[in-house]
Design a protein around this motif. Structure first.
Motif, PDB file in Angstrom:
ATOM      1  N   ILE A  99      22.188  45.264  -6.029  1.00 25.86           N
ATOM      2  CA  ILE A  99      23.411  46.073  -6.153  1.00 25.86           C
ATOM      3  C   ILE A  99      23.746  46.710  -4.811  1.00 25.86           C
ATOM      4  O   ILE A  99      24.899  46.690  -4.367  1.00 25.86           O
ATOM      5  CB  ILE A  99      23.231  47.135  -7.267  1.00 25.86           C
ATOM      6  CG1 ILE A  99      23.226  46.452  -8.640  1.00 25.86           C
ATOM      7  CG2 ILE A  99      24.317  48.207  -7.177  1.00 25.86           C
ATOM      8  CD1 ILE A  99      22.753  47.346  -9.779  1.00 25.86           C
ATOM      9  N   THR A 100      22.739  47.258  -4.155  1.00 18.15           N
ATOM     10  CA  THR A 100      22.946  47.896  -2.855  1.00 18.15           C
ATOM     11  C   THR A 100      23.443  46.891  -1.825  1.00 18.15           C
ATOM     12  O   THR A 100      24.324  47.205  -1.016  1.00 18.15           O
ATOM     13  CB  THR A 100      21.634  48.555  -2.374  1.00 18.15           C
ATOM     14  OG1 THR A 100      21.231  49.514  -3.361  1.00 18.15           O
ATOM     15  CG2 THR A 100      21.805  49.238  -1.037  1.00 18.15           C
ATOM     16  N   ILE A 101      22.904  45.683  -1.858  1.00 22.69           N
ATOM     17  CA  ILE A 101      23.358  44.633  -0.940  1.00 22.69           C
ATOM     18  C   ILE A 101      24.831  44.337  -1.176  1.00 22.69           C
ATOM     19  O   ILE A 101      25.610  44.219  -0.229  1.00 22.69           O
ATOM     20  CB  ILE A 101      22.510  43.357  -1.112  1.00 22.69           C
ATOM     21  CG1 ILE A 101      21.093  43.602  -0.598  1.00 22.69           C
ATOM     22  CG2 ILE A 101      23.157  42.162  -0.409  1.00 22.69           C
ATOM     23  CD1 ILE A 101      20.090  42.537  -1.019  1.00 22.69           C
ATOM     24  N   ALA A 102      25.218  44.220  -2.429  1.00 21.63           N
ATOM     25  CA  ALA A 102      26.615  43.908  -2.753  1.00 21.63           C
ATOM     26  C   ALA A 102      27.560  45.025  -2.309  1.00 21.63           C
ATOM     27  O   ALA A 102      28.692  44.763  -1.901  1.00 21.63           O
ATOM     28  CB  ALA A 102      26.762  43.656  -4.253  1.00 21.63           C
ATOM     29  N   GLU A 103      27.098  46.266  -2.368  1.00 24.30           N
ATOM     30  CA  GLU A 103      27.928  47.409  -1.979  1.00 24.30           C
ATOM     31  C   GLU A 103      28.013  47.581  -0.460  1.00 24.30           C
ATOM     32  O   GLU A 103      28.928  48.218   0.040  1.00 24.30           O
ATOM     33  CB  GLU A 103      27.349  48.705  -2.566  1.00 24.30           C
ATOM     34  CG  GLU A 103      27.438  48.790  -4.062  1.00 24.30           C
ATOM     35  CD  GLU A 103      26.688  49.981  -4.631  1.00 24.30           C
ATOM     36  OE1 GLU A 103      27.131  50.473  -5.688  1.00 24.30           O
ATOM     37  OE2 GLU A 103      25.671  50.417  -4.053  1.00 24.30           O
TER      38      GLU A 103
END
Length: 134
Positions: free
Chosen positions: A30-34
């Protein structure tokens, strides 16, 4: 030479659920996508090796989604969409996790917006995204 009985390990990594999801890993995705950092540079080697995630059965993703907000589900959709294009071995076709995750958002009455659908089309060559085969 002795012969013993093999006993399977009970339990696994501390943050892994009975369904096999590692929530710490999902939070990283999720952090990578954000992130504004280029996708490939953001993905750790251990996450690059987790391509089985994208092909888990739909019901497992539907069940797991109860633990995540709608925005977090959108970020997982973003991660998996990019992973299919940019990470070797992550192509999933009609088995993509994007499909059940998109279904969850529809069931929550938070369907993908036109901009989100366009984003998926721009970042994917998987003809089944986001709704699966007809």
């Amino acid at each position: 030479m002795s012969v013993g009985a093999w006993e399977p390990q009970v339990g696994g990594p501390q943050n892994e659920t009975k369904e096999g999801f590692n929530r710490e890993q999902l939070l990283r995705l999720i952090t990578i996508a954000e992130s504004d950092t280029p996708f490939i540079e953001s993905v750790k080697n251990e996450d690059k090796q987790a391509s089985k995630l994208i092909r888990l059965p739909s019901q497992r993703w539907i069940d797991e989604s109860d633990n995540w907000s709608s925005d977090q589900i959108w970020q997982l959709i973003r991660f998996f969409t990019q992973a299919e294009m940019k990470l070797p071995g992550w192509d999933a076709g009609a088995e993509s996790a994007v499909i059940p995750l998109s279904k969850v958002l529809r069931q929550r009455s938070v369907p993908l917006t036109k901009d989100q659908l366009l984003w998926i089309r721009q970042h994917s060559n998987n003809r089944y995204l986001p709704y699966g085969p007809l």
